[in-house]
Design a protein around this motif. Structure first.
Motif, PDB file in Angstrom:
ATOM      1  N   GLU A 215     -13.260   1.766  11.946  1.00 55.02           N
ATOM      2  CA  GLU A 215     -11.872   1.298  11.947  1.00 55.02           C
ATOM      3  C   GLU A 215     -11.571   0.406  10.745  1.00 55.02           C
ATOM      4  O   GLU A 215     -10.454   0.402  10.219  1.00 55.02           O
ATOM      5  N   VAL A 216     -12.555  -0.389  10.300  1.00 54.44           N
ATOM      6  CA  VAL A 216     -12.344  -1.229   9.118  1.00 54.44           C
ATOM      7  C   VAL A 216     -12.117  -0.358   7.896  1.00 54.44           C
ATOM      8  O   VAL A 216     -11.245  -0.632   7.053  1.00 54.44           O
ATOM      9  N   GLY A 217     -12.902   0.730   7.763  1.00 54.88           N
ATOM     10  CA  GLY A 217     -12.687   1.662   6.653  1.00 54.88           C
ATOM     11  C   GLY A 217     -11.304   2.277   6.711  1.00 54.88           C
ATOM     12  O   GLY A 217     -10.619   2.428   5.682  1.00 54.88           O
ATOM     13  N   ALA A 218     -10.869   2.657   7.941  1.00 54.91           N
ATOM     14  CA  ALA A 218      -9.512   3.202   8.093  1.00 54.91           C
ATOM     15  C   ALA A 218      -8.455   2.159   7.721  1.00 54.91           C
ATOM     16  O   ALA A 218      -7.408   2.473   7.143  1.00 54.91           O
ATOM     17  N   LEU A 219      -8.741   0.880   8.061  1.00 46.40           N
ATOM     18  CA  LEU A 219      -7.816  -0.200   7.708  1.00 46.40           C
ATOM     19  C   LEU A 219      -7.699  -0.335   6.190  1.00 46.40           C
ATOM     20  O   LEU A 219      -6.605  -0.512   5.650  1.00 46.40           O
ATOM     21  N   TYR A 220      -8.852  -0.230   5.490  1.00 46.36           N
ATOM     22  CA  TYR A 220      -8.828  -0.300   4.030  1.00 46.36           C
ATOM     23  C   TYR A 220      -8.016   0.852   3.437  1.00 46.36           C
ATOM     24  O   TYR A 220      -7.205   0.670   2.521  1.00 46.36           O
ATOM     25  N   ASP A 221      -8.245   2.051   3.971  1.00 44.38           N
ATOM     26  CA  ASP A 221      -7.503   3.213   3.464  1.00 44.38           C
ATOM     27  C   ASP A 221      -6.004   3.051   3.689  1.00 44.38           C
ATOM     28  O   ASP A 221      -5.187   3.359   2.813  1.00 44.38           O
ATOM     29  N   GLY A 222      -5.646   2.563   4.877  1.00 41.46           N
ATOM     30  CA  GLY A 222      -4.224   2.341   5.151  1.00 41.46           C
ATOM     31  C   GLY A 222      -3.619   1.279   4.247  1.00 41.46           C
ATOM     32  O   GLY A 222      -2.484   1.394   3.791  1.00 41.46           O
ATOM     33  N   PHE A 223      -4.420   0.231   3.969  1.00 46.82           N
ATOM     34  CA  PHE A 223      -3.939  -0.823   3.075  1.00 46.82           C
ATOM     35  C   PHE A 223      -3.726  -0.281   1.657  1.00 46.82           C
ATOM     36  O   PHE A 223      -2.721  -0.584   1.004  1.00 46.82           O
ATOM     37  N   ASN A 224      -4.654   0.554   1.167  1.00 44.12           N
ATOM     38  CA  ASN A 224      -4.491   1.157  -0.154  1.00 44.12           C
ATOM     39  C   ASN A 224      -3.271   2.064  -0.207  1.00 44.12           C
ATOM     40  O   ASN A 224      -2.535   2.101  -1.198  1.00 44.12           O
TER      41      ASN A 224
END
Length: 685
Positions: A215-224
């Motif tokens: 989920e943290v990786g998904a959060l990073y992708d969403g932030f980018n």
């Protein structure tokens, strides 16, 4: 492996680990209870000691004296249970510290962590936090680390075996908890830092990187992805803002500042007015409407662009040039030393703008009038400065155009008069306020009347008789001269058609008419409507028409010539005449200006000039007519020099239309009597 687990799984591990630790702690509570009282005493003593120290370090902390604060803390050397003490400033940085031999003071971050954990920790070390206050405001923190082991070492010895086992379990549980906590908190904390930087710098090109697929990786992708969208929108917004700024502040035709931006810059100049005098120049292109009407708006726009470029070229660094609208420009000359410096710049403006220019093969006349207001002498408010510069501009136009004029308090009345004339002149024709009078022209040899010059007059019910030289200039500036000129031509031809066939009528044409109207078409239509033969019409133009000589101007005159209309060059010798003009177009008549006629009998050089004009006209097969003849001596001198015709008060003042016929009868009778008298004198002689 933990990096690839779902966040929910990690949280489950934390809960399980916490439960195990809680069970262990519950087991230890019974053992620890007996130590509670001794620890409580240590804490109270430490708290009292910290409170006293906090009072003693207020002054060193307020005066930022770390050395003094350190000396205060060194007094703890006499307290054996104190391991170390640290004084933190308002920014949570270590200001001063003390540690017993063999002890080290932790970093500010570690101190904060240990202090935050004090409530949950029941170990041998007691971390006491005391706020340092000055006048009620917190200026720092005092952290005291006290060793409680001497107070309950006996108790600790009995429970050592139990604590050893529990410590091992606690250590393992803590390691797991820390590991899990770091795995969750650090990425989110890093993301928060990046978000803070983006919010502060608005640098949406920033991107975050991670190898995680949870989920943290998904959060990073969403932030980018969000940053990418913000970057695209920011780019569009910046372009729109730049365009809006351009639309709001820049003139679309010339690229100069517009009226709105000029007012902002004028306000700014007024703010820094003290010790920084400046000048406001209002500029108006002379007869720009004529260029637009005659050559088209495209050429007019090119001319405006050229004017802007030339104004920028003559301005100094820091000066401002703006187009206020239409053919109005303005300049702000900053930090001018005196009136003479402003005059020098205005002279440069006049020199560069009062000359014909070539635009796409067309010779375009250009001229400018300049009005100047000085700040603070002529005002310290934007409206007042612009108004006074405008008044000075009107003064420059009234003074003959092509000149610069400084504001003077006496200008207001003249401007009001000019505005009154312009408003009243717009309805003068429809209200029958204009009239045409006729001044006779006489052949010098035969003394016979050859024709009349048609002159327009304006009698206003409130303004009274307005001089032609005053209202004609207003008509040209206001764009009314074409209508007035066409009306005068029609009235003159209509009246002349009722005269005897040997009489002609002369009508003046404005330079504006020559450049903007299709004169052959206009004159042909009027002649057809009135029935006046073309040979009986003479049009008079001034030398200013030839000053702006273009192929179009020559085509106009040749077109009139082909109609059979005669053309006279008025006021010859007072303007910009050259032999080239007379060679390029054969005029039918040269009119000698009255200034030469008045000096004819008193100044020998005037007679030489008149003689030269008459000889030149005779050689070019042109007639000559002298204007403003008022004395018999002048008429005799003109006859002696060979002048063909005269007009002036000696013959008659301008006549109303109903007085023309009586004048012709009286003149014929008087000349007949004079001829008989001359004949009788000759016989008696």
């Amino acid at each position: 492996m933990l990096n690839n687990l779902r966040l929910r799984t990690k949280l489950s591990l934390v809960v399980i680990t916490s439960t195990l630790m809680a069970s262990l702690l519950l087991f230890l509570v019974v053992t620890v209870l007996e130590y509670h009282d001794s620890r409580h005493r240590v804490e109270e003593r430490a708290q009292g000691l910290a409170r006293v120290l906090a009072q003693n370090v207020r002054a060193p902390l307020s005066f930022e004296d770390p050395a003094a604060a350190h000396r205060v803390l060194e007094g703890l050397g006499a307290v054996p249970e104190v391991r170390w003490a640290a004084l933190l400033d308002a920014n949570a940085a270590v200001f001063a510290s003390f540690a017993h031999k063999g002890q080290a003071v932790p970093s500010a971050f570690e101190i904060g962590r240990r202090t935050a954990a004090t409530e949950a920790s029941r170990g041998s070390l007691v971390h006491t936090l005391e706020l340092v206050r000055v006048d009620g405001a917190v200026v720092g923190q005092l952290v005291l680390c006290t060793d409680a082991s001497p107070a309950f070492s006996a108790t600790l010895a009995r429970a050592v075996l139990v604590l050893v086992g529990a410590a091992v379990i606690g250590l393992l549980a803590s390691a797991v908890a820390v590991k899990v906590q770091d795995g969750m908190v650090q990425p989110i904390s890093g993301l928060a830092d990046v978000m803070h930087d983006v919010s502060r710098t608005h640098s949406y090109a920033t991107r975050v990187r991670t190898q995680r697929s949870d989920e943290v990786g998904a959060l990073y992708d969403g932030f980018n992805l969000l940053l990418g969208e913000l970057e695209a929108r920011d780019t569009v917004l910046q372009r729109q803002q730049a365009r809006l700024f351009t639309l709001a502040h820049i003139d679309a035709v010339t690229g100069l500042s517009n009226r709105h931006h000029f007012r902002l810059m004028l306000d700014e100049a007024l703010i820094r007015l003290s010790g920084h005098p400046f000048a406001v120049l209002c500029l108006d292109l002379d007869r720009f409407k004529t260029v637009n009407d005659a050559l088209g708006h495209d050429v007019g726009d090119m001319l405006l662009t050229l004017v802007g470029q030339r104004l920028m070229a003559v301005s100094r660094e820091g000066d401002m040039v703006a187009r206020l609208g239409g053919d109005e420009f303005a300049m702000i000359l900053l930090d001018v030393a005196d009136r003479h410096e402003v005059q020098r710049i205005a002279d440069r403006v006049l020199a560069t703008l009062c000359a014909s220019v070539d635009i796409e093969g067309l010779t375009v006349p250009m001229g400018v009038s300049v009005g100047i207001a000085l700040a603070p002498r002529d005002g310290d408010q934007p409206e007042q400065l612009l108004k006074n510069a405008d008044l000075a501009l009107y003064g420059a136009k009234a003074g003959g155009r092509g000149r610069a004029c400084f504001y003077d308090a006496g200008m207001s009345a003249g401007v009001v008069r000019r505005l009154q004339l312009e408003r009243a002149l717009r309805s003068a024709i429809t209200l029958d306020q204009l009239s045409v009078v006729y001044q006779p022209q006489v052949d010098l040899a035969s003394r016979a009347v050859t024709g009349f010059e048609a002159l327009v007059r304006w009698n206003h019910p409130e303004l009274g008789e307005v001089r032609p030289d005053e209202f004609i200039a207003v008509a040209e500036d206001a764009g009314l001269i074409n209508e007035i000129g066409a009306w005068v031509l029609e009235q003159a031809c209509l009246v002349a058609s009722t005269w005897p066939e040997h009489l002609s009528v002369a009508v003046n044409l404005s330079a504006v008419q020559v450049m903007t109207q299709d004169l052959p078409l206009l004159v042909g239509r009027v002649l057809a409507a009135t029935g006046l033969p073309a040979v009986r019409l003479e049009v008079e133009i001034t030398e200013s028409v030839l000053l702006n000589e273009t192929e179009a101007t020559l085509a106009q005159l040749h077109g009139l010539n082909r109609l059979g209309v005669r053309i006279a060059l008025d006021d010859f010798g007072t303007g910009y005449s050259s032999m080239a003009y007379l060679r390029r177009f054969p005029f039918d008549k040269l009119k000698i200006d009255r200034c030469f006629v008045k000096a004819l009998t008193t100044e020998s050089d005037a007679r030489v000039i008149v003689h030269a004009i008459i000889d030149m006209a005779t050689g070019l097969h042109m007639k000559t007519l002298a204007e403003g003849v008022e004395r018999e001596a002048e008429m005799a001198a003109l006859l002696e020099e060979g002048c063909a015709e005269v007009q002036g008060y000696l013959v008659s003042r301008p006549l109303r239309v109903e007085a023309v016929a009586p004048f012709l009868r009286d003149w014929a009778a008087s000349q007949g009597a004079a001829a008989e008298t001359r004949q009788a004198v000759a016989v008696l002689g």
